[in-house]
Write a protein that holds these residues in place. Structure first.
Motif, PDB file in Angstrom:
ATOM      1  N   LEU A 104       0.606  -1.544   0.284  1.00 40.26           N
ATOM      2  CA  LEU A 104       0.541   0.071  -0.115  1.00 40.26           C
ATOM      3  C   LEU A 104       0.547   1.497  -0.006  1.00 40.26           C
ATOM      4  O   LEU A 104       0.055   2.423  -0.093  1.00 40.26           O
ATOM      5  CB  LEU A 104      -0.992   0.151   1.045  1.00 40.26           C
ATOM      6  N   HIS A 105       1.847   1.244   0.392  1.00 39.20           N
ATOM      7  CA  HIS A 105       2.709   2.479   0.192  1.00 39.20           C
ATOM      8  C   HIS A 105       3.752   2.313  -0.878  1.00 39.20           C
ATOM      9  O   HIS A 105       5.493   2.675  -0.517  1.00 39.20           O
ATOM     10  CB  HIS A 105       4.156   2.397   1.778  1.00 39.20           C
ATOM     11  N   ARG A 106       3.489   0.796  -1.782  1.00 41.93           N
ATOM     12  CA  ARG A 106       5.013   0.940  -2.838  1.00 41.93           C
ATOM     13  C   ARG A 106       5.244   2.578  -2.993  1.00 41.93           C
ATOM     14  O   ARG A 106       5.047   2.715  -3.790  1.00 41.93           O
ATOM     15  CB  ARG A 106       4.001   0.067  -3.956  1.00 41.93           C
ATOM     16  N   GLU A 107       6.973   1.709  -4.018  1.00 45.02           N
ATOM     17  CA  GLU A 107       7.491   3.402  -4.393  1.00 45.02           C
ATOM     18  C   GLU A 107       8.873   2.146  -5.648  1.00 45.02           C
ATOM     19  O   GLU A 107       8.920   1.462  -5.120  1.00 45.02           O
ATOM     20  CB  GLU A 107       8.673   4.504  -3.780  1.00 45.02           C
ATOM     21  N   PHE A 108       8.267   1.943  -6.866  1.00 43.91           N
ATOM     22  CA  PHE A 108       8.844   1.615  -8.015  1.00 43.91           C
ATOM     23  C   PHE A 108      10.747   2.753  -7.835  1.00 43.91           C
ATOM     24  O   PHE A 108      10.640   3.579  -7.723  1.00 43.91           O
ATOM     25  CB  PHE A 108       8.483   1.895  -8.910  1.00 43.91           C
ATOM     26  N   MET A 109      11.322   1.658  -7.597  1.00 38.19           N
ATOM     27  CA  MET A 109      12.845   2.484  -8.554  1.00 38.19           C
ATOM     28  C   MET A 109      12.894   2.988  -9.044  1.00 38.19           C
ATOM     29  O   MET A 109      12.762   1.844 -10.152  1.00 38.19           O
ATOM     30  CB  MET A 109      14.052   1.513  -7.073  1.00 38.19           C
ATOM     31  N   SER A 110      13.798   4.023  -9.548  1.00 34.69           N
ATOM     32  CA  SER A 110      13.989   4.165 -10.508  1.00 34.69           C
ATOM     33  C   SER A 110      15.670   5.302 -10.610  1.00 34.69           C
ATOM     34  O   SER A 110      15.517   6.080 -11.220  1.00 34.69           O
ATOM     35  CB  SER A 110      13.020   5.186 -11.183  1.00 34.69           C
ATOM     36  N   THR A 111      16.174   5.147  -9.638  1.00 38.59           N
ATOM     37  CA  THR A 111      16.897   6.033  -9.739  1.00 38.59           C
ATOM     38  C   THR A 111      19.060   5.739  -9.015  1.00 38.59           C
ATOM     39  O   THR A 111      19.669   5.639  -9.196  1.00 38.59           O
ATOM     40  CB  THR A 111      16.997   7.133  -8.508  1.00 38.59           C
ATOM     41  N   CYS A 112      18.218   4.392  -9.198  1.00 37.06           N
ATOM     42  CA  CYS A 112      19.735   3.103  -8.988  1.00 37.06           C
ATOM     43  C   CYS A 112      20.821   3.280  -9.899  1.00 37.06           C
ATOM     44  O   CYS A 112      22.128   2.122  -9.344  1.00 37.06           O
ATOM     45  CB  CYS A 112      19.271   1.943  -9.048  1.00 37.06           C
ATOM     46  N   GLN A 113      20.887   3.289 -11.104  1.00 33.87           N
ATOM     47  CA  GLN A 113      22.463   3.656 -11.873  1.00 33.87           C
ATOM     48  C   GLN A 113      23.062   4.664 -10.949  1.00 33.87           C
ATOM     49  O   GLN A 113      23.245   6.053 -12.262  1.00 33.87           O
ATOM     50  CB  GLN A 113      22.299   3.868 -13.565  1.00 33.87           C
ATOM     51  N   ALA A 114      23.303   4.380 -10.513  1.00 36.47           N
ATOM     52  CA  ALA A 114      24.129   6.216  -9.184  1.00 36.47           C
ATOM     53  C   ALA A 114      24.874   5.390  -8.138  1.00 36.47           C
ATOM     54  O   ALA A 114      25.105   3.963  -7.843  1.00 36.47           O
ATOM     55  CB  ALA A 114      23.197   6.950  -8.937  1.00 36.47           C
ATOM     56  N   ASP A 115      26.178   6.361  -8.375  1.00 35.16           N
ATOM     57  CA  ASP A 115      26.919   6.088  -6.561  1.00 35.16           C
ATOM     58  C   ASP A 115      26.004   5.577  -5.854  1.00 35.16           C
ATOM     59  O   ASP A 115      26.124   4.904  -4.159  1.00 35.16           O
ATOM     60  CB  ASP A 115      27.954   6.579  -6.693  1.00 35.16           C
ATOM     61  N   HIS A 116      25.075   6.441  -5.250  1.00 28.43           N
ATOM     62  CA  HIS A 116      24.422   6.404  -4.414  1.00 28.43           C
ATOM     63  C   HIS A 116      22.888   6.776  -4.362  1.00 28.43           C
ATOM     64  O   HIS A 116      22.421   7.038  -5.676  1.00 28.43           O
ATOM     65  CB  HIS A 116      25.245   7.868  -3.654  1.00 28.43           C
ATOM     66  N   VAL A 117      22.439   6.338  -3.327  1.00 30.98           N
ATOM     67  CA  VAL A 117      20.745   5.304  -3.475  1.00 30.98           C
ATOM     68  C   VAL A 117      19.761   5.966  -2.360  1.00 30.98           C
ATOM     69  O   VAL A 117      20.489   5.367  -1.198  1.00 30.98           O
ATOM     70  CB  VAL A 117      20.119   4.159  -4.488  1.00 30.98           C
ATOM     71  N   ARG A 118      18.565   6.574  -2.754  1.00 32.20           N
ATOM     72  CA  ARG A 118      18.118   6.276  -1.268  1.00 32.20           C
ATOM     73  C   ARG A 118      16.565   5.624  -1.589  1.00 32.20           C
ATOM     74  O   ARG A 118      16.383   5.514  -2.680  1.00 32.20           O
ATOM     75  CB  ARG A 118      16.664   7.961  -1.528  1.00 32.20           C
ATOM     76  N   ILE A 119      16.366   4.695  -0.270  1.00 33.26           N
ATOM     77  CA  ILE A 119      16.002   3.888   0.014  1.00 33.26           C
ATOM     78  C   ILE A 119      14.689   3.858   0.375  1.00 33.26           C
ATOM     79  O   ILE A 119      14.781   3.860   1.963  1.00 33.26           O
ATOM     80  CB  ILE A 119      16.389   2.231   0.153  1.00 33.26           C
ATOM     81  N   PRO A 120      13.686   4.411  -0.750  1.00 37.31           N
ATOM     82  CA  PRO A 120      12.023   4.521   1.032  1.00 37.31           C
ATOM     83  C   PRO A 120      11.599   3.067   1.212  1.00 37.31           C
ATOM     84  O   PRO A 120      11.689   1.694   0.583  1.00 37.31           O
ATOM     85  CB  PRO A 120      10.866   5.055  -0.600  1.00 37.31           C
ATOM     86  N   ASN A 121      10.702   3.128   2.770  1.00 37.12           N
ATOM     87  CA  ASN A 121      10.578   1.826   2.988  1.00 37.12           C
ATOM     88  C   ASN A 121      11.567   1.280   3.429  1.00 37.12           C
ATOM     89  O   ASN A 121      11.831  -0.294   3.316  1.00 37.12           O
ATOM     90  CB  ASN A 121       9.386   1.535   1.983  1.00 37.12           C
ATOM     91  N   ALA A 122      12.655   1.581   3.786  1.00 36.89           N
ATOM     92  CA  ALA A 122      13.631   1.046   3.632  1.00 36.89           C
ATOM     93  C   ALA A 122      13.912  -0.504   5.026  1.00 36.89           C
ATOM     94  O   ALA A 122      14.221  -1.489   4.562  1.00 36.89           O
ATOM     95  CB  ALA A 122      15.112   2.044   4.498  1.00 36.89           C
ATOM     96  N   GLN A 123      12.800  -0.777   6.042  1.00 44.29           N
ATOM     97  CA  GLN A 123      12.548  -0.479   6.736  1.00 44.29           C
ATOM     98  C   GLN A 123      12.455  -2.271   6.434  1.00 44.29           C
ATOM     99  O   GLN A 123      12.863  -3.407   6.943  1.00 44.29           O
ATOM    100  CB  GLN A 123      11.474  -0.361   7.767  1.00 44.29           C
ATOM    101  N   GLY A 124      11.295  -2.611   5.311  1.00 48.31           N
ATOM    102  CA  GLY A 124      10.779  -3.391   4.838  1.00 48.31           C
ATOM    103  C   GLY A 124      11.005  -4.323   3.621  1.00 48.31           C
ATOM    104  O   GLY A 124      10.759  -5.477   2.811  1.00 48.31           O
ATOM    105  N   THR A 125      12.453  -3.370   2.485  1.00 45.05           N
ATOM    106  CA  THR A 125      12.524  -3.588   1.804  1.00 45.05           C
ATOM    107  C   THR A 125      14.144  -3.647   1.403  1.00 45.05           C
ATOM    108  O   THR A 125      14.158  -4.992   1.221  1.00 45.05           O
ATOM    109  CB  THR A 125      12.965  -2.163   1.164  1.00 45.05           C
ATOM    110  N   LEU A 126      15.242  -3.409   2.855  1.00 49.54           N
ATOM    111  CA  LEU A 126      15.742  -4.329   2.707  1.00 49.54           C
ATOM    112  C   LEU A 126      16.527  -5.050   3.733  1.00 49.54           C
ATOM    113  O   LEU A 126      16.011  -5.420   4.409  1.00 49.54           O
ATOM    114  CB  LEU A 126      17.292  -2.953   3.335  1.00 49.54           C
ATOM    115  N   VAL A 127      17.310  -5.969   3.146  1.00 54.45           N
ATOM    116  CA  VAL A 127      17.802  -7.140   3.460  1.00 54.45           C
ATOM    117  C   VAL A 127      19.217  -6.903   3.522  1.00 54.45           C
ATOM    118  O   VAL A 127      19.918  -7.130   2.551  1.00 54.45           O
ATOM    119  CB  VAL A 127      16.925  -8.828   3.154  1.00 54.45           C
ATOM    120  N   ALA A 128      19.658  -7.400   4.869  1.00 53.22           N
ATOM    121  CA  ALA A 128      21.230  -7.336   5.128  1.00 53.22           C
ATOM    122  C   ALA A 128      21.634  -8.476   4.855  1.00 53.22           C
ATOM    123  O   ALA A 128      21.401 -10.071   5.124  1.00 53.22           O
ATOM    124  CB  ALA A 128      21.329  -6.712   6.705  1.00 53.22           C
ATOM    125  N   THR A 129      22.757  -9.086   4.580  1.00 51.96           N
ATOM    126  CA  THR A 129      23.271 -10.323   4.786  1.00 51.96           C
ATOM    127  C   THR A 129      24.432 -10.124   5.542  1.00 51.96           C
ATOM    128  O   THR A 129      24.740  -9.191   7.329  1.00 51.96           O
ATOM    129  CB  THR A 129      24.629 -10.237   3.695  1.00 51.96           C
TER     130      THR A 129
END
Length: 338
Positions: A104-129
């Motif tokens: 319900l709070h989805r955002e499609f990423m569209s800026t990732c061919q870059a050296d730094h990126v902002r990740i919205p909804n990071a709590q639920g989106t990112l998985v750390a190794t």
């Protein structure tokens, strides 16, 4: 910072852009370790999607967390992370049902061919190794952020089961990862549709048992020939064109299933034909976040190696060449290193 910007069809430039910053407390900033060009990026590059004004490109990424917003506790600065092209809070009803790409709070990423990126909804989106992976695993983990997760979803949507026959329509990175997925899910026979020798070789390495070079109705006839006139149990449509969809639907047996993950362009489904075919159809943007922990583990354990779809590695500043190489089919998929 610097990153890719598309100005017009065929015109991708590497330019200075404003550095990302925390906008909401649910954001994170990552320094990309690797990014890449996706087959779906080529729709705009080829003029098949409008480019009304210059805008950043890219939706696949792995990287190191540099900063997090106040509400982000699942990852912390210094960790290596993998994310998805569709962000998700991982707590809404759609996420809890396993459809994070419809968050319900989805955002499609569209800026990732870059050296730094902002990740919205990071709590639920990112998985750390658990730790920083060896560089040899980076291509595979990058593939997991989209093409491997999308190929996996295509196989699940097509209901690939142990002992079944699967057909993969499309020999790009998603299709090739679909071969991996079909193999992992137990398909006994995997028919890859490809006209390109290098891609055929990789498909066989990933688990394809048969190669079909014909397209359209000729391709369907060949699939029927290989399946005793009946058709396949499962078909993975990984292209997005009308021809590919017709080929997929006609290659499935009555009661079979088609999983379609190619972004549709000028695709129309004949309801009458679908009704009488008894073929099931499911698709859409892959809920990659659902599969990330499992796929990351399969990559790091060496069970799968989807990173082999990257047959061209370039410095990020040569992103335009990555687009050209893929557009001209000189490369399956271009990996970009900042």
């Amino acid at each position: 910072m610097r990153g890719a910007v598309i100005h017009a069809p065929g015109d991708v430039r590497f330019e200075e852009r404003d550095a990302p910053r925390i906008i909401r407390p649910t954001d994170a900033i990552i320094r990309t370790v690797a990014t890449c060009v996706c087959g779906s990026d080529l729709w705009a590059y080829r003029g098949l999607e409008p480019v009304d004004e210059p805008h950043p490109m890219g939706h696949e990424y792995v990287g190191i967390v540099e900063e997090v917003g106040g509400e982000v506790t699942s990852v912390k600065p210094g960790q290596f992370v993998v994310g998805s092209f569709a962000t998700s809070d991982n707590t809404c009803p759609n996420c809890l049902n396993g459809w994070q790409s419809s968050c319900l709070h989805r955002e499609f990423m569209s800026t990732c061919q870059a050296d730094h990126v902002r990740i919205p909804n990071a709590q639920g989106t990112l998985v750390a190794t658990d730790d920083h992976p060896d560089g040899a695993f980076v291509p595979g983990l990058l593939a997991v952020s989209d093409v491997m997760g999308t190929g996996w979803y295509a196989a699940l949507a097509a209901e690939v089961r142990p002992g079944s026959t699967a057909v993969v329509v499309g020999d790009g990175a998603v299709g090739l990862c679909g071969v991996i997925a079909a193999k992992e899910l137990g398909a006994e026979r995997i028919i890859a549709m490809s006209r390109h020798e290098a891609r055929q070789k990789l498909a066989r390495e990933f688990g394809a048992t048969d190669i079909v070079t014909e397209r359209g109705e000729e391709g369907v006839a060949r699939v029927k020939e290989l399946t005793k006139g009946i058709g396949a149990d499962s078909v993975l449509e990984c292209v997005g064109t009308a021809e590919a969809m017709r080929q997929a639907l006609h290659s499935a047996r009555p009661g079979g299933n088609v999983g379609f993950v190619g972004v549709p362009h000028d695709v129309a489904i004949d309801g009458q034909e679908l009704f009488f075919s008894h073929v099931g159809l499911r698709g859409g943007p892959a809920p990659v976040r659902r599969y990330l922990p499992d796929l990351i583990d399969r990559v790091l354990s060496g069970r799968i190696d989807p990173g082999k779809v990257f047959d061209l590695t370039l410095p990020l500043e040569q992103v335009a060449e990555g687009y050209r190489a893929m557009d001209e089919r000189r490369a399956i998929k271009a990996l970009l290193k900042p």
